[in-house]
Design an enzyme around this catalytic site. Structure first.
Site, short mmCIF file in Angstrom:
data_model
loop_
_atom_site.label_atom_id
_atom_site.label_comp_id
_atom_site.label_asym_id
_atom_site.label_seq_id
_atom_site.Cartn_x
_atom_site.Cartn_y
_atom_site.Cartn_z
N ARG A 213 0.85 -1.21 0.00
CA ARG A 213 0.00 0.00 0.00
C ARG A 213 0.88 1.25 0.00
O ARG A 213 0.61 2.22 -0.70
CB ARG A 213 -0.92 -0.02 1.23
CG ARG A 213 -2.01 -1.07 1.13
CD ARG A 213 -3.06 -0.92 2.23
NE ARG A 213 -2.71 -1.61 3.45
CZ ARG A 213 -3.18 -2.82 3.80
NH1 ARG A 213 -4.03 -3.45 3.02
NH2 ARG A 213 -2.81 -3.38 4.93
N PHE A 229 -11.80 -4.98 -5.62
CA PHE A 229 -11.63 -5.82 -4.43
C PHE A 229 -11.09 -4.94 -3.29
O PHE A 229 -10.04 -5.21 -2.70
CB PHE A 229 -10.67 -6.99 -4.70
CG PHE A 229 -11.02 -7.80 -5.93
CD1 PHE A 229 -11.99 -8.79 -5.87
CD2 PHE A 229 -10.39 -7.56 -7.14
CE1 PHE A 229 -12.30 -9.54 -7.01
CE2 PHE A 229 -10.69 -8.31 -8.27
CZ PHE A 229 -11.65 -9.30 -8.21
N ASP A 251 -16.39 -3.70 -4.26
CA ASP A 251 -16.26 -4.94 -3.49
C ASP A 251 -17.64 -5.58 -3.40
O ASP A 251 -18.65 -4.90 -3.43
CB ASP A 251 -15.72 -4.67 -2.08
CG ASP A 251 -15.08 -5.92 -1.46
OD1 ASP A 251 -13.85 -6.00 -1.42
OD2 ASP A 251 -15.85 -6.81 -1.03
N SER A 252 -17.65 -6.91 -3.29
CA SER A 252 -18.94 -7.59 -3.17
C SER A 252 -19.50 -7.50 -1.75
O SER A 252 -20.67 -7.79 -1.53
CB SER A 252 -18.80 -9.05 -3.58
OG SER A 252 -17.73 -9.64 -2.87
N ALA A 279 -20.56 -4.56 -5.75
CA ALA A 279 -20.77 -5.23 -7.04
C ALA A 279 -19.73 -6.32 -7.25
O ALA A 279 -18.72 -6.38 -6.54
CB ALA A 279 -20.64 -4.20 -8.18
N ASP A 301 -6.81 -6.62 -6.45
CA ASP A 301 -6.32 -7.42 -5.33
C ASP A 301 -7.38 -8.47 -4.96
O ASP A 301 -8.00 -8.39 -3.90
CB ASP A 301 -6.01 -6.51 -4.13
CG ASP A 301 -5.41 -7.27 -2.97
OD1 ASP A 301 -4.90 -8.39 -3.19
OD2 ASP A 301 -5.44 -6.75 -1.84
N CYS A 341 -2.81 -13.84 -4.60
CA CYS A 341 -2.43 -14.39 -3.29
C CYS A 341 -2.61 -15.91 -3.27
O CYS A 341 -2.66 -16.52 -2.21
CB CYS A 341 -3.22 -13.72 -2.17
SG CYS A 341 -4.99 -13.98 -2.28
N1 SAH Z 1 -7.05 -4.80 -1.12
C1 SAH Z 1 -7.69 -5.10 0.15
C2 SAH Z 1 -7.88 -6.57 0.39
C3 SAH Z 1 -8.72 -7.28 -0.63
S1 SAH Z 1 -9.31 -8.84 -0.12
C4 SAH Z 1 -6.87 -4.45 1.27
O1 SAH Z 1 -5.78 -3.92 1.02
O2 SAH Z 1 -7.33 -4.46 2.41
C5 SAH Z 1 -10.37 -9.34 -1.38
C6 SAH Z 1 -11.72 -8.67 -1.40
O3 SAH Z 1 -12.42 -9.10 -2.56
C7 SAH Z 1 -12.65 -8.99 -0.24
O4 SAH Z 1 -13.02 -7.79 0.37
C8 SAH Z 1 -13.89 -9.66 -0.87
O5 SAH Z 1 -15.10 -9.24 -0.27
C9 SAH Z 1 -13.80 -9.16 -2.28
N2 SAH Z 1 -14.39 -10.00 -3.34
C10 SAH Z 1 -14.26 -11.33 -3.53
N3 SAH Z 1 -14.81 -11.71 -4.70
C11 SAH Z 1 -15.32 -10.59 -5.27
C12 SAH Z 1 -15.97 -10.32 -6.50
N4 SAH Z 1 -16.23 -11.29 -7.38
N5 SAH Z 1 -16.33 -9.05 -6.77
C13 SAH Z 1 -16.06 -8.06 -5.89
N6 SAH Z 1 -15.41 -8.26 -4.74
C14 SAH Z 1 -15.04 -9.50 -4.41
#
Ligand code: SAH
Length: 397
Positions: A213, A229, A251-252, A279, A301, A341
């Protein structure tokens, strides 16, 4: 006294000698002494020579988790104390950092404590006992941590797939000291975040991305950013500090995005005109593509797409899809920050996926920085599985 022995098949001792901490059932010739699951066993090669000592569990594919390769090591309170002390000593710089108070204190096999995770969030600890090996020593480990760290309280998030594979049920809740509030406020590189340690994902916050970050901040001044995400807005808070023009958070999880908004306000960015969209990233990116929306920076991510080697092919397709879309959504000269990851997807393979996406997108794509998990998630040389997070920062023309 150790009364049980696991004797390896002929020619199957190499990984043990090379200090890999897992023994799969297929490598075991026979078991003597009738050990119960959770008992300490000695591991012998086919010629009855000691090669290691660990914890037995025939409910798991990993039938022995090795703890030591030294025949003189007893698995007692002092053993665990030495291990935890060493893990903490490795985080000394973080413990002393004036502007960061949240990090991983103990990282499982990589710290010689297989299946145990302890994350420090300010004065609180959140722990996970993810193997029978450490579950058996739960109280000893907790007592030592209390002694070494003196937290205000410890909260347990021992849940999920890993426990199931070990034949363990989920256990969550406070296990020592005061009961933590629902939201813990932490400081990361001088940025404030609320962490939902009780219901948030993993132990509440993606500490493995802390250094990334920070590193990515330099690409964000005055930029229009898609943070896909976004979770609780980790990259977005840094982006706002870095002077980003506008941030689109996707984010979902509605709950995660609500915390993301609170995190922005908490850092004094409550009156920005950012967007928070609950979404599916795949769907929303396709919609942007169809409407020719463009960004200066796209951050991807995603969660782990490949949970094991069997899922690599499907995961690869998922990574290709989002990265292809990401490239298409970038203005010429824009920056793609992309992560995987999935431990089962190597850095090499991930780069190949990006290559495929670049060819299909018909864009000129340059790697300008390579990223990995933060230093409090060390990679143990004898246990390459401890390396899982990789990222590429690409310039997309
Ligand atoms: N970048 C963030 C961590 C991301 S973790 C940070 O620095 O804190 C991955 C995220 O993806 C989670 O919040 C999860 O809710 C979301 N997620 C998983 N599948 C998804 C999808 N198909 N569409 C949108 N968000 C999704």
């Amino acid at each position: 006294m150790i009364t049980a022995q696991v004797i390896l098949k002929q020619g199957r001792e190499k990984s043990v000698v090379n200090r890999h901490p897992w023994i799969f059932s297929g490598a075991i010739g026979r078991v003597e002494g009738n050990p119960a699951n959770g008992d300490v066993v000695d591991v012998w090669n086919s010629k009855a020579r000691f090669v290691g000592r660990g914890i037995y569990n025939d409910k798991s594919q990993i039938q022995v988790r090795l703890l030591t390769w030294n025949p003189n090591d007893a698995i007692d309170e002092d053993f665990w104390r030495r291990r935890l002390r060493r893990a903490i000593a490795g985080r000394q710089a973080l413990l002393e950092a004036p502007d960061t108070d949240a990090f991983r204190l103990v990282y499982s096999e990589a710290d010689g404590v297989p299946g145990f995770i302890a994350d420090q969030y300010g004065t609180w600890l959140v722990v996970q006992f993810l193997s029978l090996a450490v579950e058996r020593y739960r109280q000893t480990i907790l007592d030592i941590l209390v002694d070494l760290v003196a937290p205000q309280g410890i909260y347990d998030r021992s849940e999920g797939e890993a426990r199931e594979k070990e034949g363990l049920v989920s256990v969550t809740g406070p296990v020592w000291g005061e009961i933590p509030p629902d939201m813990i406020e932490i400081m990361e590189n001088g940025h404030t975040f609320l962490v939902d340690i009780k219901l948030g994902q993993k132990t509440g916050f993606y500490l493995d991305q802390r250094e990334n970050r920070q590193k990515v901040s330099k690409y964000l001044f005055n930029k229009e950013i898609l943070n896909a995400f976004a979770y609780t807005g980790g990259f977005s808070v840094y982006a706002a500090y870095a002077g980003a023009k506008r941030i689109m958070n996707v984010d979902s999880s509605e709950r995660a995005l609500q915390i993301a908004e609170r995190n922005m306000r908490r850092n004094g960015f409550g009156d920005r005109e950012d967007i928070y969209a609950v979404a599916d990233v795949f769907e929303i990116m396709r919609a942007y593509r169809d409407n020719s929306w463009k960004f200066d920076v796209v951050i991807l991510d995603p969660p782990k797409f490949a949970h094991s080697k069997r899922h690599v092919e499907k995961a690869t397709q998922g990574y290709k899809d989002i990265n292809l879309l990401g490239m298409k959504l970038l203005k010429p000269g824009g920056v793609l920050v992309t992560f995987s990851c999935s431990g089962a997807v190597s850095a090499d393979l991930f780069q190949k996926v990006l290559f495929g996406a670049a060819v299909d997108a018909g864009r000129h794509v340059q790697i300008i920085e390579r990223l990995s998990q933060s230093s409090d998630h060390p990679v143990l040389l004898t246990y390459p599985e401890s390396e899982y997070l990789k990222g590429l920062v690409c310039r997309v023309w």
